[in-house]
Motif scaffolding. Sequence first.
Motif, PDB file in Angstrom:
ATOM      1  N   GLU A   1      27.405 -29.703  -6.947  1.00 12.79           N
ATOM      2  CA  GLU A   1      28.697 -30.170  -7.418  1.00 12.79           C
ATOM      3  C   GLU A   1      28.512 -30.890  -8.901  1.00 12.79           C
ATOM      4  N   MET A   2      27.570 -31.623  -8.886  1.00  7.97           N
ATOM      5  CA  MET A   2      27.090 -32.251 -10.080  1.00  7.97           C
ATOM      6  C   MET A   2      26.738 -31.193 -11.288  1.00  7.97           C
ATOM      7  N   ALA A   3      25.874 -30.316 -10.773  1.00 10.06           N
ATOM      8  CA  ALA A   3      25.458 -29.387 -11.540  1.00 10.06           C
ATOM      9  C   ALA A   3      26.434 -28.525 -12.384  1.00 10.06           C
ATOM     10  N   LEU A   4      27.650 -28.145 -11.427  1.00  4.03           N
ATOM     11  CA  LEU A   4      28.784 -27.519 -11.921  1.00  4.03           C
ATOM     12  C   LEU A   4      29.492 -28.504 -12.792  1.00  4.03           C
ATOM     13  N   ALA A   5      29.701 -29.710 -12.631  1.00  2.35           N
ATOM     14  CA  ALA A   5      30.341 -30.647 -13.447  1.00  2.35           C
ATOM     15  C   ALA A   5      29.709 -30.708 -14.752  1.00  2.35           C
ATOM     16  N   ASP A   6      28.355 -30.707 -14.852  1.00  2.69           N
ATOM     17  CA  ASP A   6      27.689 -31.013 -16.089  1.00  2.69           C
ATOM     18  C   ASP A   6      27.469 -29.549 -16.917  1.00  2.69           C
ATOM     19  N   THR A   7      27.882 -28.421 -16.616  1.00  7.53           N
ATOM     20  CA  THR A   7      27.857 -27.359 -17.057  1.00  7.53           C
ATOM     21  C   THR A   7      28.470 -27.480 -18.555  1.00  7.53           C
ATOM     22  N   PRO A   8      29.429 -27.949 -18.951  1.00  8.41           N
ATOM     23  CA  PRO A   8      30.131 -27.962 -20.209  1.00  8.41           C
ATOM     24  C   PRO A   8      28.771 -28.796 -21.121  1.00  8.41           C
ATOM     25  N   ALA A   9      28.609 -29.846 -20.631  1.00  9.66           N
ATOM     26  CA  ALA A   9      27.720 -30.418 -21.511  1.00  9.66           C
ATOM     27  C   ALA A   9      26.260 -29.631 -21.575  1.00  9.66           C
ATOM     28  N   LEU A  10      25.894 -28.979 -20.557  1.00 16.54           N
ATOM     29  CA  LEU A  10      24.616 -28.402 -20.783  1.00 16.54           C
ATOM     30  C   LEU A  10      24.660 -27.273 -21.725  1.00 16.54           C
ATOM     31  N   PHE A  11      25.925 -26.565 -21.839  1.00 14.12           N
ATOM     32  CA  PHE A  11      25.957 -25.543 -22.736  1.00 14.12           C
ATOM     33  C   PHE A  11      26.369 -25.900 -24.069  1.00 14.12           C
ATOM     34  N   ASP A  12      27.448 -26.977 -24.317  1.00 14.09           N
ATOM     35  CA  ASP A  12      27.904 -27.492 -25.436  1.00 14.09           C
ATOM     36  C   ASP A  12      26.984 -28.584 -26.339  1.00 14.09           C
ATOM     37  N   LEU A  13      25.944 -28.995 -25.568  1.00 12.35           N
ATOM     38  CA  LEU A  13      25.258 -30.153 -25.921  1.00 12.35           C
ATOM     39  C   LEU A  13      23.583 -29.911 -25.807  1.00 12.35           C
ATOM     40  N   ASP A  14      23.397 -30.047 -24.599  1.00  9.74           N
ATOM     41  CA  ASP A  14      21.681 -29.958 -24.340  1.00  9.74           C
ATOM     42  C   ASP A  14      21.139 -28.650 -24.832  1.00  9.74           C
ATOM     43  N   LEU A  15      21.627 -27.479 -24.539  1.00  8.80           N
ATOM     44  CA  LEU A  15      20.868 -26.452 -24.867  1.00  8.80           C
ATOM     45  C   LEU A  15      20.803 -26.158 -26.253  1.00  8.80           C
ATOM     46  N   PRO A  16      21.861 -26.350 -27.176  1.00 10.49           N
ATOM     47  CA  PRO A  16      21.666 -26.364 -28.718  1.00 10.49           C
ATOM     48  C   PRO A  16      20.600 -27.363 -29.270  1.00 10.49           C
ATOM     49  N   ALA A  17      20.690 -28.400 -28.720  1.00 10.86           N
ATOM     50  CA  ALA A  17      19.925 -29.466 -29.228  1.00 10.86           C
ATOM     51  C   ALA A  17      18.529 -29.359 -28.801  1.00 10.86           C
ATOM     52  N   GLY A  18      18.494 -28.850 -27.598  1.00 19.05           N
ATOM     53  CA  GLY A  18      16.894 -28.460 -27.174  1.00 19.05           C
ATOM     54  C   GLY A  18      16.274 -27.199 -28.013  1.00 19.05           C
ATOM     55  N   SER A  19      17.120 -26.424 -28.613  1.00 23.24           N
ATOM     56  CA  SER A  19      16.689 -25.298 -29.188  1.00 23.24           C
ATOM     57  C   SER A  19      16.157 -25.566 -30.599  1.00 23.24           C
ATOM     58  N   GLN A  20      16.658 -26.691 -31.092  1.00 22.99           N
ATOM     59  CA  GLN A  20      16.125 -27.295 -32.195  1.00 22.99           C
ATOM     60  C   GLN A  20      15.016 -27.907 -32.405  1.00 22.99           C
ATOM     61  N   TRP A  21      14.685 -28.726 -31.075  1.00 23.08           N
ATOM     62  CA  TRP A  21      13.787 -29.632 -31.105  1.00 23.08           C
ATOM     63  C   TRP A  21      12.293 -28.913 -31.101  1.00 23.08           C
ATOM     64  N   VAL A  22      11.391 -29.465 -31.501  1.00 23.10           N
ATOM     65  CA  VAL A  22       9.857 -29.073 -31.734  1.00 23.10           C
ATOM     66  C   VAL A  22       8.963 -30.025 -31.105  1.00 23.10           C
ATOM     67  N   LEU A  23       8.164 -29.882 -30.367  1.00 24.68           N
ATOM     68  CA  LEU A  23       7.286 -30.686 -29.786  1.00 24.68           C
ATOM     69  C   LEU A  23       6.085 -31.252 -30.909  1.00 24.68           C
ATOM     70  N   ASP A  24       5.995 -32.396 -31.109  1.00 24.60           N
ATOM     71  CA  ASP A  24       4.994 -32.900 -32.063  1.00 24.60           C
ATOM     72  C   ASP A  24       3.725 -33.157 -31.208  1.00 24.60           C
ATOM     73  N   GLU A  25       2.763 -32.165 -31.150  1.00 28.82           N
ATOM     74  CA  GLU A  25       1.590 -32.330 -30.395  1.00 28.82           C
ATOM     75  C   GLU A  25       0.692 -33.665 -30.681  1.00 28.82           C
ATOM     76  N   ASP A  26       0.756 -33.849 -31.932  1.00 32.26           N
ATOM     77  CA  ASP A  26      -0.118 -34.881 -32.326  1.00 32.26           C
ATOM     78  C   ASP A  26       0.694 -36.387 -31.606  1.00 32.26           C
ATOM     79  N   ALA A  27       1.881 -36.359 -32.038  1.00 36.18           N
ATOM     80  CA  ALA A  27       2.594 -37.360 -31.154  1.00 36.18           C
ATOM     81  C   ALA A  27       2.508 -37.694 -29.875  1.00 36.18           C
ATOM     82  N   ALA A  28       2.554 -36.336 -29.000  1.00 40.42           N
ATOM     83  CA  ALA A  28       2.268 -36.527 -27.835  1.00 40.42           C
ATOM     84  C   ALA A  28       0.948 -36.979 -27.306  1.00 40.42           C
ATOM     85  N   ARG A  29      -0.013 -36.641 -28.058  1.00 43.88           N
ATOM     86  CA  ARG A  29      -1.429 -36.960 -27.777  1.00 43.88           C
ATOM     87  C   ARG A  29      -1.346 -38.630 -27.881  1.00 43.88           C
TER      88      ARG A  29
END
Length: 96
Positions: A1-29
């Motif tokens: 139920e929670m996953a279904l309720a969160d679907t709009p946020a996933l497709f409208d916010l999370d996935l578009p933002a995630g597709s633009q994010w790049v992992l900075d390996e030096d920062a992670a290290r």
Amino acid sequence: EMALADTPALFDLDLPAGSQWVLDEDAARSLHHPTLLVSAADTSSIYRQSSEAIAALLPNVELLHVADAGHFVHVEQGERVAESLVEFLGRHSLGH
């Protein structure tokens, strides 16, 4: 139920933002804070490979593989994840 309720946020916010994010390996290290990385044993290979790649970058990581869980590991094995988090936080209290 929670996953279904969160679907709009996933497709409208999370996935578009995630597709633009790049992992900075030096920062992670450079992150030396203790990190608990939770990975589900029964999830797709892309998630397992991603967890292993991220774990390889982090200098102070504990990788927790949770059996009998898929992508929603925190829902499917909530008690196991919570217990592991409590143990992790107990070993790495604030101020140390």
